[in-house]
Design a protein around this motif. Sequence first.
Motif: not given
Length: 133
Positions: A30-50
């Motif tokens: 999925t994507r980072c909220f701040t990077c936006g919808t145009e950013s590349e998909l990242r694995p869920r192991t590299e993203l943080w939920a807040f």
Amino acid sequence: MKIVASSDWRDAIPFDTLVLVADVVPGEATRCFTCGTESELRPRTELWAFKHRHPKNHDGYVRFYCAEHRPVIEQRVEPAPVVRTAARAAGRSTAERRPAKPVVPDRLRAMCPNCFIEVSATGECGNCGWTTS
């Protein structure tokens, strides 16, 4: 009919805490909220939920952030513990420790016998002109 809030994976996330997305909800990249919808998909192991607080929704809302954009968690300062003084420990109240303010009795003020209003300091009624002398 009673309307209640539904329960889902967001309820398990504590407020103001960073949690790895892969630990909370498995799934595709999925994507980072701040990077936006145009950013590349990242694995869920590299993203943080807040989970953010919301003034009108007590459940709050959850956003995913990459390592560069994850929010800074502010540490709340705990208030200092109240220290009991010797006077309180002895059982004396606050009123006993401080001298009481003197009570000023209400003064009897001159009243106009015609208008039944208070006469000014000059002794003359401002309404009808009656004087106290």
